[in-house]
Design an enzyme around this catalytic site. Structure first.
Site, short mmCIF file in Angstrom:
data_model
loop_
_atom_site.label_atom_id
_atom_site.label_comp_id
_atom_site.label_asym_id
_atom_site.label_seq_id
_atom_site.Cartn_x
_atom_site.Cartn_y
_atom_site.Cartn_z
N ASP A 84 0.83 -1.20 0.00
CA ASP A 84 0.00 0.00 0.00
C ASP A 84 0.87 1.26 0.00
O ASP A 84 0.56 2.24 -0.69
CB ASP A 84 -0.92 0.00 1.22
CG ASP A 84 -1.94 1.12 1.18
OD1 ASP A 84 -2.79 1.12 0.27
OD2 ASP A 84 -1.90 2.00 2.06
N LYS B 170 1.34 4.46 -2.98
CA LYS B 170 1.37 5.91 -2.74
C LYS B 170 2.61 6.54 -3.34
O LYS B 170 2.56 7.65 -3.89
CB LYS B 170 1.28 6.17 -1.24
CG LYS B 170 -0.02 5.69 -0.61
CD LYS B 170 -0.01 5.80 0.91
CE LYS B 170 -1.26 5.20 1.51
NZ LYS B 170 -1.27 5.26 2.99
#
Length: 365
Positions: free
Chosen positions: A223, A227
């Site tokens: 995750d 980003k």
């Protein structure tokens, strides 16, 4: 945005996809803000529909949808194309779709929606970090005049994407990005001082709701890598997720277990994490989970030992922090820091994107 009386009234038709924790918080924020926006900014937000995983509510079926979106009684089977067409309407109105899902299938619709003139706002990371070809198609579709905003994909409500955009638009040159993009891993690193086994802290974080239901989604670093890819692409670097060197904190033996069995074997994380902590303490440093993109385009996500003087050594519990080193901010990098998680904060980031789009709209009769 100009105050009422200085320009004509703007109306923005809005459709929300994914009325979960973030989407539900956003719907409440939109409802509460409508009177103020109409009074102070001559902006009317017209909620035209809400899409859940299997059903959708439309204002043509429920005239009270704007006031009781969470309790609409009339619903239809989910149909994203029909939903988008309904929000767009046939009266040349300004229309915007907000995707609060985490759905790959929804993200795949973005190029078509944008090309049709629908603005899109999302906290869904799958579009910005997914296949590069789709990202390029999304960018190309914005030639229609529709705008795509995604501030909340990186650090919830923190102005990270906008800060980077402002630096680049004013002629600055990005050199290095470093950041702590996971509130979960920031909390764990801050609390992991050797007084308790890492597994105990992870169970506590899980019980507090800081981690995903399967904590490996946090510990894997994937995750965070998404980003970093989003920021790299914002800076014009064609980075793909596969090009990020990601160091997972999950041992291979635990990576594919059922969630329940993984939770029973959390103690197997204790020895490797204790060794990393001892390495940091030996040199007077701290452990932090850091994502970085260097000036050569090399990207990594890993647990690092940082000196106690580093800005990341002084973050508060679940804080996110991003450090931009640019031509202007070279010797003293620019930092953006604050809460980077939670449905209310994320929804506020989405709402801010909506308002930035609304600022650019021309009044239409």
């Amino acid at each position: 945005m100009p105050r009422a009386g200085t320009t004509g009234r703007r109306t923005l038709a809005v459709g929300v996809i994914g009325p979960g924790r973030v989407g539900g918080a956003l719907l409440e924020q939109l409802r509460s803000a409508q009177p103020r926006l109409a009074r102070d900014h001559a902006l009317e937000l017209k909620l035209c529909g809400v899409v859940a995983s299997k059903r959708m509510w439309l204002d043509c079926d429920d005239a009270e949808l704007n006031g009781r979106h969470a309790g609409a009684q009339i619903w239809r089977p989910n149909d994203l194309d029909a939903f988008a067409a309904h929000v767009r309407g046939n009266d040349d109105r300004h229309a915007l779709l907000i995707d609060c899902s985490a759905s790959e299938a929804v993200a795949a619709h973005y190029p078509h929606w944008l090309a049709a003139g629908l603005h899109v706002v999302t906290p869904n990371k799958l579009a910005g970090s997914g296949p590069l070809e789709r990202w390029q198609a999304i960018r190309a579709a914005c030639a229609s005049g529709a705008r795509f905003r995604y501030e909340a994909t990186v650090c919830a409500g923190l102005p990270v994407v906008q800060t980077l955009r402002d630096l680049l638009d004013t002629g600055d040159e990005l050199l290095v990005i470093e950041g702590m993009f996971s509130g979960t891993l920031a909390w764990l690193c801050n609390r992991h001082d050797g007084s308790q086994p890492f597994s105990v802290l992870l169970r506590e974080a899980h019980a507090l709701g800081y981690t995903e239901p399967d904590p490996r989604e946090d510990l894997s670093g994937l995750d965070v890598a998404r980003k970093l890819v989003i920021l790299a692409r914002e800076a014009g670097r064609p980075l793909s997720l596969e090009q990020v060197a990601v160091e997972s904190l999950v041992p291979p033996a635990l990576a594919t277990l059922p969630v329940d069995e993984f939770m029973q074997r959390l103690h197997e994380l204790d020895a490797p994490m204790a060794a990393k902590l001892a390495e940091a303490q030996t040199c007077g440093g701290v452990l932090r989970h850091v994502a970085s993109l260097d000036r050569h385009g090399r990207a990594s996500v890993r647990l690092e030992v940082l000196p106690a003087s580093h800005p990341f050594a002084h973050t508060r519990l679940t804080d996110n922090v991003v450090q931009f080193r640019t031509r202007r901010y070279c010797d003293n990098p620019l930092l953006v820091q604050g809460p980077g998680a939670g449905p209310e904060v994320t929804a506020a980031g989405v709402f801010a994107d909506l308002l930035r789009i609304a600022e650019s709209l021309e009044p239409r009769a």
